[in-house]
Design a protein around this motif. Sequence first.
Motif, PDB file in Angstrom:
ATOM      1  N   ASP A 197       2.195   7.471   3.798  1.00  0.00           N
ATOM      2  CA  ASP A 197       3.299   6.588   3.454  1.00  0.00           C
ATOM      3  C   ASP A 197       2.768   5.518   2.502  1.00  0.00           C
ATOM      4  O   ASP A 197       1.833   4.791   2.821  1.00  0.00           O
ATOM      5  CB  ASP A 197       3.847   5.958   4.722  1.00  0.00           C
ATOM      6  CG  ASP A 197       5.059   5.096   4.469  1.00  0.00           C
ATOM      7  OD1 ASP A 197       5.445   4.370   5.392  1.00  0.00           O
ATOM      8  OD2 ASP A 197       5.631   5.142   3.372  1.00  0.00           O
ATOM      9  N   VAL A 198       3.366   5.417   1.336  1.00  0.00           N
ATOM     10  CA  VAL A 198       2.896   4.476   0.317  1.00  0.00           C
ATOM     11  C   VAL A 198       3.030   3.042   0.807  1.00  0.00           C
ATOM     12  O   VAL A 198       2.157   2.205   0.578  1.00  0.00           O
ATOM     13  CB  VAL A 198       3.681   4.690  -0.996  1.00  0.00           C
ATOM     14  CG1 VAL A 198       3.266   3.677  -2.042  1.00  0.00           C
ATOM     15  CG2 VAL A 198       3.475   6.099  -1.509  1.00  0.00           C
ATOM     16  N   THR A 199       4.095   2.745   1.507  1.00  0.00           N
ATOM     17  CA  THR A 199       4.304   1.392   2.003  1.00  0.00           C
ATOM     18  C   THR A 199       3.211   0.997   2.982  1.00  0.00           C
ATOM     19  O   THR A 199       2.685  -0.115   2.924  1.00  0.00           O
ATOM     20  CB  THR A 199       5.676   1.280   2.681  1.00  0.00           C
ATOM     21  OG1 THR A 199       6.675   1.731   1.777  1.00  0.00           O
ATOM     22  CG2 THR A 199       5.958  -0.134   3.104  1.00  0.00           C
ATOM     23  N   LEU A 200       2.852   1.883   3.863  1.00  0.00           N
ATOM     24  CA  LEU A 200       1.785   1.602   4.828  1.00  0.00           C
ATOM     25  C   LEU A 200       0.469   1.351   4.107  1.00  0.00           C
ATOM     26  O   LEU A 200      -0.272   0.430   4.449  1.00  0.00           O
ATOM     27  CB  LEU A 200       1.638   2.749   5.816  1.00  0.00           C
ATOM     28  CG  LEU A 200       0.534   2.606   6.858  1.00  0.00           C
ATOM     29  CD1 LEU A 200       0.767   1.375   7.712  1.00  0.00           C
ATOM     30  CD2 LEU A 200       0.445   3.849   7.700  1.00  0.00           C
TER      31      LEU A 200
ATOM     32  N   GLU B   4      -1.720  -2.050   4.237  1.00  0.00           N
ATOM     33  CA  GLU B   4      -3.117  -2.064   4.658  1.00  0.00           C
ATOM     34  C   GLU B   4      -4.003  -2.726   3.612  1.00  0.00           C
ATOM     35  O   GLU B   4      -4.951  -3.433   3.938  1.00  0.00           O
ATOM     36  CB  GLU B   4      -3.594  -0.647   4.930  1.00  0.00           C
ATOM     37  CG  GLU B   4      -3.027  -0.062   6.200  1.00  0.00           C
ATOM     38  CD  GLU B   4      -3.375   1.400   6.382  1.00  0.00           C
ATOM     39  OE1 GLU B   4      -3.851   2.052   5.422  1.00  0.00           O
ATOM     40  OE2 GLU B   4      -3.157   1.905   7.489  1.00  0.00           O
ATOM     41  N   GLU B   5      -3.707  -2.499   2.322  1.00  0.00           N
ATOM     42  CA  GLU B   5      -4.523  -3.068   1.249  1.00  0.00           C
ATOM     43  C   GLU B   5      -4.236  -4.546   1.015  1.00  0.00           C
ATOM     44  O   GLU B   5      -5.135  -5.320   0.733  1.00  0.00           O
ATOM     45  CB  GLU B   5      -4.296  -2.298  -0.046  1.00  0.00           C
ATOM     46  CG  GLU B   5      -4.852  -0.892  -0.023  1.00  0.00           C
ATOM     47  CD  GLU B   5      -4.508  -0.118  -1.280  1.00  0.00           C
ATOM     48  OE1 GLU B   5      -3.919  -0.703  -2.215  1.00  0.00           O
ATOM     49  OE2 GLU B   5      -4.816   1.078  -1.322  1.00  0.00           O
ATOM     50  N   HIS B   6      -2.967  -4.945   1.106  1.00  0.00           N
ATOM     51  CA  HIS B   6      -2.582  -6.296   0.703  1.00  0.00           C
ATOM     52  C   HIS B   6      -1.895  -7.102   1.795  1.00  0.00           C
ATOM     53  O   HIS B   6      -1.421  -8.193   1.536  1.00  0.00           O
ATOM     54  CB  HIS B   6      -1.637  -6.227  -0.502  1.00  0.00           C
ATOM     55  CG  HIS B   6      -2.203  -5.459  -1.648  1.00  0.00           C
ATOM     56  ND1 HIS B   6      -3.213  -5.937  -2.434  1.00  0.00           N
ATOM     57  CD2 HIS B   6      -1.902  -4.225  -2.131  1.00  0.00           C
ATOM     58  CE1 HIS B   6      -3.510  -5.046  -3.373  1.00  0.00           C
ATOM     59  NE2 HIS B   6      -2.733  -3.992  -3.200  1.00  0.00           N
ATOM     60  N   GLY B   7      -1.821  -6.578   3.009  1.00  0.00           N
ATOM     61  CA  GLY B   7      -1.075  -7.240   4.069  1.00  0.00           C
ATOM     62  C   GLY B   7      -1.641  -8.579   4.505  1.00  0.00           C
ATOM     63  O   GLY B   7      -0.915  -9.468   4.920  1.00  0.00           O
ATOM     64  N   ASP B   8      -2.945  -8.751   4.395  1.00  0.00           N
ATOM     65  CA  ASP B   8      -3.569  -9.996   4.832  1.00  0.00           C
ATOM     66  C   ASP B   8      -3.475 -11.112   3.797  1.00  0.00           C
ATOM     67  O   ASP B   8      -3.806 -12.253   4.078  1.00  0.00           O
ATOM     68  CB  ASP B   8      -5.038  -9.756   5.172  1.00  0.00           C
ATOM     69  CG  ASP B   8      -5.197  -8.841   6.374  1.00  0.00           C
ATOM     70  OD1 ASP B   8      -4.261  -8.798   7.196  1.00  0.00           O
ATOM     71  OD2 ASP B   8      -6.235  -8.178   6.481  1.00  0.00           O
ATOM     72  N   GLU B   9      -3.038 -10.777   2.586  1.00  0.00           N
ATOM     73  CA  GLU B   9      -2.953 -11.774   1.520  1.00  0.00           C
ATOM     74  C   GLU B   9      -1.777 -12.733   1.718  1.00  0.00           C
ATOM     75  O   GLU B   9      -1.769 -13.824   1.175  1.00  0.00           O
ATOM     76  CB  GLU B   9      -2.824 -11.086   0.159  1.00  0.00           C
ATOM     77  CG  GLU B   9      -4.061 -10.306  -0.232  1.00  0.00           C
ATOM     78  CD  GLU B   9      -3.868  -9.551  -1.528  1.00  0.00           C
ATOM     79  OE1 GLU B   9      -2.907  -9.851  -2.256  1.00  0.00           O
ATOM     80  OE2 GLU B   9      -4.676  -8.657  -1.814  1.00  0.00           O
ATOM     81  N   PHE B  10      -0.788 -12.305   2.459  1.00  0.00           N
ATOM     82  CA  PHE B  10       0.414 -13.098   2.631  1.00  0.00           C
ATOM     83  C   PHE B  10       0.611 -13.419   4.100  1.00  0.00           C
ATOM     84  O   PHE B  10       0.480 -12.558   4.954  1.00  0.00           O
ATOM     85  CB  PHE B  10       1.645 -12.337   2.119  1.00  0.00           C
ATOM     86  CG  PHE B  10       1.507 -11.892   0.702  1.00  0.00           C
ATOM     87  CD1 PHE B  10       1.727 -12.782  -0.331  1.00  0.00           C
ATOM     88  CD2 PHE B  10       1.130 -10.604   0.397  1.00  0.00           C
ATOM     89  CE1 PHE B  10       1.597 -12.385  -1.642  1.00  0.00           C
ATOM     90  CE2 PHE B  10       0.993 -10.195  -0.914  1.00  0.00           C
ATOM     91  CZ  PHE B  10       1.219 -11.081  -1.944  1.00  0.00           C
TER      92      PHE B  10
END
Length: 70
Positions: free
Chosen positions: A25-28, A32-38
């Motif tokens: 899933d592209v959204t997942l 995973e790659e950018h979720g901690d940035e925000f």
Amino acid sequence: MGFEKEPRIASPEEKGKTVTEKYADVTLRLLEEHGDEFGPLTPEAEKKLRRKLYLRLMVLLSAINIMLFV
């Protein structure tokens, strides 16, 4: 046109590493790659985002309505 192989089920220690990008899933992956940035949305930011989405949706719907009318 042939049948595609189904992805195999990963064992618990392999979890998340055996699924190919074709089935991922592209959204997942983005989370995973950018979720901690925000951080979490503040009420002000949520309100601003909601207005922005509403405005864009209304512009799109209005354009479609005008095209149908013409």
